[in-house]
Design an enzyme around this catalytic site. Sequence first.
Site, PDB file in Angstrom:
ATOM      1  N   GLY A   8       0.805  -1.231   0.000  1.00  0.00           N
ATOM      2  CA  GLY A   8       0.000   0.000   0.000  1.00  0.00           C
ATOM      3  C   GLY A   8       0.828   1.266   0.000  1.00  0.00           C
ATOM      4  N   GLY A  12      -1.263   7.977   0.015  1.00  0.00           N
ATOM      5  CA  GLY A  12      -1.708   8.166   1.395  1.00  0.00           C
ATOM      6  C   GLY A  12      -0.658   7.862   2.457  1.00  0.00           C
ATOM      7  N   ASP A  32       1.882  -3.020  -4.425  1.00  0.00           N
ATOM      8  CA  ASP A  32       0.639  -2.255  -4.537  1.00  0.00           C
ATOM      9  C   ASP A  32      -0.055  -2.677  -5.831  1.00  0.00           C
ATOM     10  OD1 ASP A  32      -0.151   0.678  -2.953  1.00  0.00           O
ATOM     11  OD2 ASP A  32      -1.308   0.103  -4.731  1.00  0.00           O
ATOM     12  N   ASP A  41      -2.570  -7.627  -6.920  1.00  0.00           N
ATOM     13  CA  ASP A  41      -3.897  -7.324  -6.378  1.00  0.00           C
ATOM     14  C   ASP A  41      -4.117  -8.164  -5.118  1.00  0.00           C
ATOM     15  OD1 ASP A  41      -6.521  -6.927  -5.773  1.00  0.00           O
ATOM     16  OD2 ASP A  41      -7.313  -7.519  -7.736  1.00  0.00           O
ATOM     17  N   LEU A  42      -4.054  -7.500  -3.966  1.00  0.00           N
ATOM     18  CA  LEU A  42      -4.165  -8.222  -2.691  1.00  0.00           C
ATOM     19  C   LEU A  42      -5.603  -8.617  -2.355  1.00  0.00           C
ATOM     20  CD1 LEU A  42      -1.624  -6.116  -0.569  1.00  0.00           C
ATOM     21  CD2 LEU A  42      -1.242  -8.365  -1.609  1.00  0.00           C
ATOM     22  N   GLY A  71      -5.124  -1.021   2.122  1.00  0.00           N
ATOM     23  CA  GLY A  71      -6.451  -1.139   2.715  1.00  0.00           C
ATOM     24  C   GLY A  71      -7.475  -0.430   1.854  1.00  0.00           C
ATOM     25  N   TYR A 155     -15.537  -2.821   7.056  1.00  0.00           N
ATOM     26  CA  TYR A 155     -14.363  -2.050   7.484  1.00  0.00           C
ATOM     27  C   TYR A 155     -14.044  -2.313   8.962  1.00  0.00           C
ATOM     28  CZ  TYR A 155     -10.861   1.564   7.673  1.00  0.00           C
ATOM     29  OH  TYR A 155      -9.654   2.208   7.818  1.00  0.00           O
TER      30      TYR A 155
HETATM   31  P1  NAI Z   1      -5.037   5.151   0.391  1.00  0.00           P
HETATM   32  O1  NAI Z   1      -6.224   4.771  -0.441  1.00  0.00           O
HETATM   33  O2  NAI Z   1      -4.346   6.420   0.115  1.00  0.00           O
HETATM   34  O3  NAI Z   1      -3.942   3.990   0.371  1.00  0.00           O
HETATM   35  C1  NAI Z   1      -4.260   2.626   0.298  1.00  0.00           C
HETATM   36  C2  NAI Z   1      -3.196   1.927  -0.511  1.00  0.00           C
HETATM   37  O4  NAI Z   1      -3.584   0.551  -0.647  1.00  0.00           O
HETATM   38  C3  NAI Z   1      -3.053   2.506  -1.928  1.00  0.00           C
HETATM   39  O5  NAI Z   1      -1.697   2.626  -2.276  1.00  0.00           O
HETATM   40  C4  NAI Z   1      -3.779   1.481  -2.777  1.00  0.00           C
HETATM   41  O6  NAI Z   1      -3.357   1.446  -4.132  1.00  0.00           O
HETATM   42  C5  NAI Z   1      -3.468   0.194  -2.007  1.00  0.00           C
HETATM   43  N1  NAI Z   1      -4.420  -0.861  -2.350  1.00  0.00           N
HETATM   44  C6  NAI Z   1      -5.771  -0.767  -2.349  1.00  0.00           C
HETATM   45  N2  NAI Z   1      -6.318  -1.901  -2.811  1.00  0.00           N
HETATM   46  C7  NAI Z   1      -5.295  -2.738  -3.106  1.00  0.00           C
HETATM   47  C8  NAI Z   1      -5.232  -4.053  -3.633  1.00  0.00           C
HETATM   48  N3  NAI Z   1      -6.338  -4.729  -3.986  1.00  0.00           N
HETATM   49  N4  NAI Z   1      -4.016  -4.624  -3.801  1.00  0.00           N
HETATM   50  C9  NAI Z   1      -2.881  -3.924  -3.496  1.00  0.00           C
HETATM   51  N5  NAI Z   1      -2.880  -2.676  -2.998  1.00  0.00           N
HETATM   52  C10 NAI Z   1      -4.083  -2.084  -2.812  1.00  0.00           C
HETATM   53  O7  NAI Z   1      -5.556   5.104   1.882  1.00  0.00           O
HETATM   54  P2  NAI Z   1      -4.854   5.438   3.276  1.00  0.00           P
HETATM   55  O8  NAI Z   1      -5.819   6.270   4.001  1.00  0.00           O
HETATM   56  O9  NAI Z   1      -3.470   5.854   3.118  1.00  0.00           O
HETATM   57  O10 NAI Z   1      -4.907   3.990   3.950  1.00  0.00           O
HETATM   58  C11 NAI Z   1      -3.762   3.263   4.383  1.00  0.00           C
HETATM   59  C12 NAI Z   1      -4.199   2.365   5.525  1.00  0.00           C
HETATM   60  O11 NAI Z   1      -4.582   3.172   6.625  1.00  0.00           O
HETATM   61  C13 NAI Z   1      -5.396   1.489   5.193  1.00  0.00           C
HETATM   62  O12 NAI Z   1      -5.203   0.201   5.722  1.00  0.00           O
HETATM   63  C14 NAI Z   1      -6.540   2.187   5.897  1.00  0.00           C
HETATM   64  O13 NAI Z   1      -7.593   1.314   6.243  1.00  0.00           O
HETATM   65  C15 NAI Z   1      -5.835   2.744   7.114  1.00  0.00           C
HETATM   66  N6  NAI Z   1      -6.541   3.835   7.774  1.00  0.00           N
HETATM   67  C16 NAI Z   1      -6.752   5.018   7.130  1.00  0.00           C
HETATM   68  C17 NAI Z   1      -7.430   6.051   7.774  1.00  0.00           C
HETATM   69  C18 NAI Z   1      -7.699   7.369   7.122  1.00  0.00           C
HETATM   70  O14 NAI Z   1      -8.452   8.182   7.685  1.00  0.00           O
HETATM   71  N7  NAI Z   1      -7.115   7.661   5.960  1.00  0.00           N
HETATM   72  C19 NAI Z   1      -7.941   5.870   9.148  1.00  0.00           C
HETATM   73  C20 NAI Z   1      -7.658   4.595   9.725  1.00  0.00           C
HETATM   74  C21 NAI Z   1      -6.976   3.612   9.054  1.00  0.00           C
END
Ligand code: NAI
Length: 257
Positions: A8, A12, A32, A41-42, A71, A155
Site C-alpha cells: 500500500g 496516502g 501495490d 492485487d491483494l 487497505g 471495514y
Molecule cells: P489510500 O487509499 O491512500 O492507500 C491505500 C493503498 O492501498 C493505496 O496505495 C492502494 O493502491 C493500495 N491498495 C488498495 N487496494 C489494493 C489491492 N487490492 N491490492 C494492493 N494494494 C491495494 O488510503 P490510506 O488512508 O493511506 O490507507 C492506508 C491504511 O490506513 C489502510 O489500511 C486504511 O484502512 C488505514 N486507515 C486510514 C485512515 C484514514 O483516515 N485515511 C484511518 C484509519 C486507518
Amino acid sequence: MPLTLMSGCATGIGAATRQALEAAGHQIIGIDIRDAEIVADLSTSAGRQQALHEALARCGGRLDGLVLCAGLGPQTPDVGKVVSVNYFGAVELLDGLLPALQRGTAPAAVVISSVASAHLLWDKNPLAQALEGGDEAQAQAIVRGAGEHGGNLAYAGSKNALTVAVRKRAGSWGQAGVRLNTVAPGATETPLLQAGLQDPRFGESIAKFVPPLGRRAEPAEMASVITFLMGSGASYVHGAQICIDGGIDAQMRPTQF
Ligand code: NAI
C-alpha cells in the site's frame, strides 16, 4: 541498510511512510495494485500468492522489516473486497513472510489497523469466525448480504479481526525474535478519506468524527510513528496497538483500553 517490504505504498499513509523510512535509511520493496516494485492485487488469493512469491524472490528470503498499509475504505463499491484486502491481504503476508523476517537483523513489522478496530469488539464481530478460520468466501457473503450496513461492517469487522490476529501472534512472533505491532490511525487526509467524505452514505458521519485535537491528521503524522516503531528506539514495543488519532479513542471509550 535495512531491507523493508511495504504494501500500500502508492498513496496516502503508505506513500508518506515509504518516504519517511527511506529518509531513515531503509531500502524499500513496495507491493501495490499500481506504482510499486511488485504490482499485485491483494484482494485475491492468486494476487497475494504472486506478491509473496515475488517478494521472497526479490529479498532473497531475508527481510529486516515489513509494513502493511494496503487497505480499502467502507465506501468501496464491492464490500467483499474490503475484507479481502484489509484482512487477508495483511494476514497472509504476515504469515508468509515470518521466516524471511526471522533471518533479518533486528526485524520488526507494523500493520496499519484503524481506530475502527475498536468500534466492533471481537465477541460481537459477525466476521470473527469466518476471518479467523480463513473462510474468505463466507466473510464476503456476510458483508455483501448486510445491505446498507455492509461497508461499515466490512471495514470495522476486518480491522477488528486484523488487530486481534496481530495480538494473537505476539507470542509466536516474540519467540521468533520479530517485533510486531499495529497502529490505529484516526481520520487522516488521504485519498481513502476523501472518497469516504464524498460518499453520501458516509460523508456526514466521517466529517463529524472530530477528535479532541480538533483536526484530521496528515499522513506524515502516521509515518513518523510507524518509523519509530520500526526502529531501535522501539526495541521493547511488541504486541501493542498505538492509537494515532488525536485523542478520539480516549474520548469515545475512556474506561476501555
Ligand atoms: P489510500 O487509499 O491512500 O492507500 C491505500 C493503498 O492501498 C493505496 O496505495 C492502494 O493502491 C493500495 N491498495 C488498495 N487496494 C489494493 C489491492 N487490492 N491490492 C494492493 N494494494 C491495494 O488510503 P490510506 O488512508 O493511506 O490507507 C492506508 C491504511 O490506513 C489502510 O489500511 C486504511 O484502512 C488505514 N486507515 C486510514 C485512515 C484514514 O483516515 N485515511 C484511518 C484509519 C486507518
